[in-house]
Each structure stands twice: as structure tokens, then as C-alpha cells.
Design a protein around this motif. Structure first.
Motif, mmCIF file in Angstrom:
data_model
loop_
_atom_site.group_PDB
_atom_site.id
_atom_site.type_symbol
_atom_site.label_atom_id
_atom_site.label_comp_id
_atom_site.label_asym_id
_atom_site.label_seq_id
_atom_site.Cartn_x
_atom_site.Cartn_y
_atom_site.Cartn_z
ATOM 1 N N THR A 149 -9.088 5.105 64.448
ATOM 2 C CA THR A 149 -8.724 4.947 63.044
ATOM 3 C C THR A 149 -9.907 5.382 62.194
ATOM 4 O O THR A 149 -11.055 5.308 62.632
ATOM 5 C CB THR A 149 -8.334 3.487 62.722
ATOM 6 N N ASN A 189 -5.372 2.341 57.413
ATOM 7 C CA ASN A 189 -4.894 3.184 58.505
ATOM 8 C C ASN A 189 -4.646 2.352 59.760
ATOM 9 O O ASN A 189 -3.616 2.487 60.422
ATOM 10 C CB ASN A 189 -5.908 4.300 58.769
ATOM 11 N N ALA A 190 -5.582 1.460 60.090
ATOM 12 C CA ALA A 190 -5.436 0.608 61.278
ATOM 13 C C ALA A 190 -4.234 -0.314 61.136
ATOM 14 O O ALA A 190 -3.488 -0.530 62.099
ATOM 15 C CB ALA A 190 -6.713 -0.200 61.502
#
Length: 102
Positions: free
Chosen positions: A21, A68-69
Motif C-alpha cells: 500500500t 488505500n490500505a
């Protein structure tokens, strides 16, 4: 979201690795900041305008990496690192994982 620079999180175990990520930001310095920084560089010392800009960019890159993660289904990021370049770019990156308490 738990974010650590280590490979493991004490009290937790990794049950799934989601993958890499990252969060990236490219910041441009304004002409006013460049002029003030130019004056400061003549006398030496910290260039506060650039320090603030870099701190801000790191925070935004971290926030983007976490976003994003989260989208990947992770609840933690291990091995978090930062990198920056000459053009004002900052990237935060790590491994998105799912962890559970032991």
C-alpha cells in the motif's frame, strides 16, 4: 488503523497479507516561499517554509496510504516507510495486513 515501522505488532498476529500500500503526494513550493527560503539560505539555518511543507506532505502521504490500505480491506500497515525526491514528492508505503489480537 494500526501503522507501524516494524514487521510485527506486539499483541497481534498477521492473519492475511493484502499487499503493498502507498500514498503519494507531489507538492510545489510557491514563489513567496521560494523568495523567503532564498533569503534564509543566505544567512544559513533552518528554512522553516520548507520544513512546514515537508511535514504537511508527509501527513498527506500517510493519510493516502491509510485510505488505500482501508480500501484493500486491511486493518493495519506494517513496515511503513517514507521516501522523498528532489521534485517535492513524498511517498509513504508499507504492507497492508489484517491482524487480530492474540
Amino acid at each position: 488503523m494500526i501503522v507501524v515501522t516494524t514487521e510485527n505488532i506486539p499483541g497481534y498476529r498477521v492473519v492475511e497479507v493484502k499487499g503493498t500500500t502507498f500514498g503519494l503526494i507531489v507538492r510545489a513550493r510557491g514563489i513567496g516561499g521560494d523568495i523567503m527560503a532564498g533569503f534564509r539560505s543566505l544567512v544559513g539555518g533552518e528554512i522553516k517554509e520548507y520544513t512546514v511543507l515537508l511535514e504537511d506532505a508527509r501527513k498527506q502521504a500517510l493519510d493516502r496510504m491509510i485510505k488505500n490500505a482501508t480500501a484493500m480491506g486491511a486493518n493495519a500497515v506494517v513496515m511503513c516507510r517514507y521516501d522523498s525526491g528532489n521534485m517535492g514528492e513524498v511517498v509513504a508505503y508499507g504492507t497492508a495486513v489484517v491482524v487480530e489480537k492474540v
